[in-house]
Design an enzyme around this catalytic site. Structure first.
Site, PDB file in Angstrom:
ATOM      1  N   LYS A  79      -8.182 -35.103  15.238  1.00  0.00           N
ATOM      2  CA  LYS A  79      -8.629 -34.790  13.860  1.00  0.00           C
ATOM      3  C   LYS A  79     -10.151 -34.699  13.834  1.00  0.00           C
ATOM      4  O   LYS A  79     -10.836 -35.502  14.484  1.00  0.00           O
ATOM      5  CB  LYS A  79      -8.126 -35.896  12.930  1.00  0.00           C
ATOM      6  N   SER A 154      -4.188 -36.168   4.648  1.00  0.00           N
ATOM      7  CA  SER A 154      -5.266 -35.279   5.025  1.00  0.00           C
ATOM      8  C   SER A 154      -5.234 -34.795   6.475  1.00  0.00           C
ATOM      9  O   SER A 154      -5.915 -33.831   6.812  1.00  0.00           O
ATOM     10  CB  SER A 154      -6.600 -35.989   4.776  1.00  0.00           C
ATOM     11  N   SER A 178      -2.522 -40.639   5.135  1.00  0.00           N
ATOM     12  CA  SER A 178      -2.952 -39.370   5.734  1.00  0.00           C
ATOM     13  C   SER A 178      -2.405 -39.073   7.129  1.00  0.00           C
ATOM     14  O   SER A 178      -2.599 -37.971   7.637  1.00  0.00           O
ATOM     15  CB  SER A 178      -4.479 -39.303   5.788  1.00  0.00           C
TER      16      SER A 178
END
Lengths: 491, 95
Positions: A79, A154, A178
């Protein structure tokens, strides 16, 4: 079966036994990414050159019969809020668009030491603030199962990368769900470890008392492998703990005999989509068949969790994001009249609307005259939420509930209503407030063919038990083996 | 909780964020909605409840004050948007 559909453990076996070279595998990975990525948009930065170099290094080690790491040759996506030395790290924000970290995050260092191959940095909601990956400053990631739908967020880019066979493993971060929510929406396995289990050093801070780095994988055994590689004490994160890291794969097949499963009534109440409810209820029948006992219970403060979270997470965020001032790194505005004007213009031009909204909410909750009514009040209710879990775990070994109240929703559907978007995390937020670990595993599909996830929660530092419980279900089902059909797919 | 335009202007200033009239209008509505939702916490009596900042019991983590391996000055300054020699360069601070 194409190589790219294997699990990480299977692919590692093939590399170590020299059935396939890591360089060949990486070549195939990038070929597939170039073919399909325009439809999915999972990545902000690809690391093809770096990945091929690392693969060549691993091939050489194996050829020379040198020792290789736990994750030898496995392509992994990271990420883009986790710092990678010399590789762009943007947090999906314009304010960090040219930021090249001078150091590796603890977890990235661990991946490198264990010979994983980092293939790229994945898209997210800007600063991990969102539940759909629509708030990225760069692009909207699409759900591999239906490209009109969001992948969740997210960590939507990481979830989509694993679901679309771009990466065998991925790292994300979970502040209020997330990792678990996008894992559920993309039909993969997502783990949020106990707060303190994995070092946050190098994870760009959002809500420091809630943030935890987590894993995306295709099955539970891969989750055990990756978690084992990244967990452990780090002196650079004073909230990382010295609790020893068990071998998560050992005894993972131990089954669930005598297991007491808590079913919290608040997680099956109004607002839960019926298809999701039915899928989780059917999953529970499998545990019943395996000999588990159910205990109906109540976590009475669940309804307050979202409110508590949006005060605490945003209060922490407003402080953490004060550092983006255009001085030491990141974007700076062009023209300005003095330093205060430079700060204001830099931040106004660099941050997107959701980030501004949250910084303002956080500053409001902490501002003079409002601190007691908001921040202090929320911190007290947080204690009540944690006490709910403490009381529940006196009676049960784990809690099972849905991960997300709905399957993947349409892109744009919730984008203009922040409050509705915040409620996407209603079942995942309580674990972050209490600091306990959680896993989301695939447990069914909607009529429209979208994946449904089920969440298992355990006590602090009981990841091993959590993985064992998850594996017992996975072994009996094939939801985790289903793959999205990507147009023109040869995989 | 009803948020007014002047509240938005006050917290935008605290946050060092500049807003257009249109953005102020949008945030007035959105923050009012969110704060109304948060009001539900007032239903709970928390008089005798201790606040919680972290989920673990760790407090005051100490370590030896030993020199480690710092990032070099060049590396640390590499990302600076503006610099002069070994300094970060900023607009005039004192008028």
């Amino acid at each position: 079966m194409s190589l790219l559909r294997h699990t990480a453990l299977q692919i590692k076996e093939k590399i170590i036994s020299r059935e396939i070279q890591a360089t060949k595998l990486v070549g195939q990975v990038f070929e597939w990414i170039k073919y399909i990525e325009p439809k999915i948009q999972a990545f902000i930065t690809l690391n093809e050159k770096g990945a091929l170099e690392k693969a060549a290094e691993i091939d050489k080690k194996i050829e020379n019969r040198q020792k290789v790491g736990l994750l030898a040759g496995i392509p992994i996506a990271v990420k883009d809020n986790i710092c990678t030395k010399s590789l762009n790290t943007t947090c999906a924000s314009k304010i960090l668009q040219n930021f090249i970290p001078p150091y590796d995050a603890f977890v990235v260092n661990r991946l490198k030491e264990e010979d994983a191959i980092i293939i790229g940095k994945t898209n997210l909601d800007e600063f991990a603030m969102g539940s759909s990956t629509e708030n990225s400053g760069y692009k909207i990631t699409r759900n591999p199962w239906n490209q009109n739908c969001v992948p969740g967020g997210s960590s939507g880019g990481s979830a989509a990368a694993v679901a679309a066979n771009f990466a065998f493993l991925a790292l994300g971060s979970d502040t209020g769900g997330s990792v678990r929510q996008p894992a559920a929406l993309c039909g993969v396995v997502g783990v949020k470890p106990t707060y303190g289990r994995v070092s946050r050093y190098g994870l760009i801070a959002f809500g420091s008392s809630l943030d935890q780095i987590g894993t995306f994988t295709r099955d539970v055994k891969d989750a055990a492998l990756l978690l084992h590689a990244i967990a452990g004490y780090d002196s650079y994160d004073s909230t990382s703990t010295q609790v020893s890291v068990p071998e998560y794969s050992d005894g993972i097949e131990g089954g669930t005999g005598g297991l007491r499963i808590g079913i919290p009534k608040e997680y099956f109440a109004e607002g839960l989509n019926t298809e999701v409810r039915d899928a989780v209820k059917s999953a529970l029948k499998i545990y019943e068949r395996l000999g588990a006992k159910f205990v109906e219970l109540s976590l009475p403060h669940t309804e307050y969790a979202v409110a508590v979270y949006y005060i605490i997470a945003n209060a922490e965020a407003s402080s953490n994001l004060a550092r983006y001032d255009g001085v030491k790194y990141g974007y700076r505005t062009g023209e300005s009249r003095g330093i205060i004007d430079m700060y204001c213009r830099t931040r106004s031009e660099g941050f997107g609307n959701e980030v501004k909204r949250r910084i303002m909410l956080g500053n409001y909750a902490l501002s003079s005259g409002y601190y007691d009514a908001y921040y202090l009040k929320a911190s007290k209710v947080r204690t009540l939420i944690k006490s709910d879990f403490d009381a529940a775990f006196e009676k049960v070994d784990c809690i099972i509930c849905p991960t997300s109240p709905v399957p993947a929703f349409k892109i744009g559907e919730r984008a203009n209503n922040p409050l509705e978007m915040y409620l996407s995390d209603i079942y995942t937020i309580p674990a972050n407030l209490a600091g306990i670990p959680g896993i989301s595993i695939p447990c069914g599909f909607s009529k429209a063919g979208l994946p449904i996830g089920m969440q298992i929660l355990t006590r602090h530092f009981e990841e091993k038990k959590m993985l064992q419980i998850a594996y017992a279900f996975e072994r009996e089902t094939d939801f985790h083996l289903k793959k999205p059909v990507l147009k023109g797919s040869t995989v | 909780m009803k948020i007014e335009r002047k509240n938005i202007e006050y917290i935008a200033n605290l946050s060092r964020i500049e807003l257009s009239d249109q953005e102020k209008e949008m945030f007035v509505h959105q923050l009012s909605d969110i704060l109304s939702y948060i009001e539900k916490l007032n239903k709970l009596n928390t008089d005798n409840i201790k606040p919680m900042a972290y989920s673990l019991n760790t407090t005051n983590v100490f370590r030896e004050d030993k020199l480690g391996q710092p990032i070099s000055r060049d590396d640390a300054m590499f990302n600076a948007p503006s610099k002069m020699g070994v300094f970060f360069k900023v607009p005039k601070v004192i008028e």
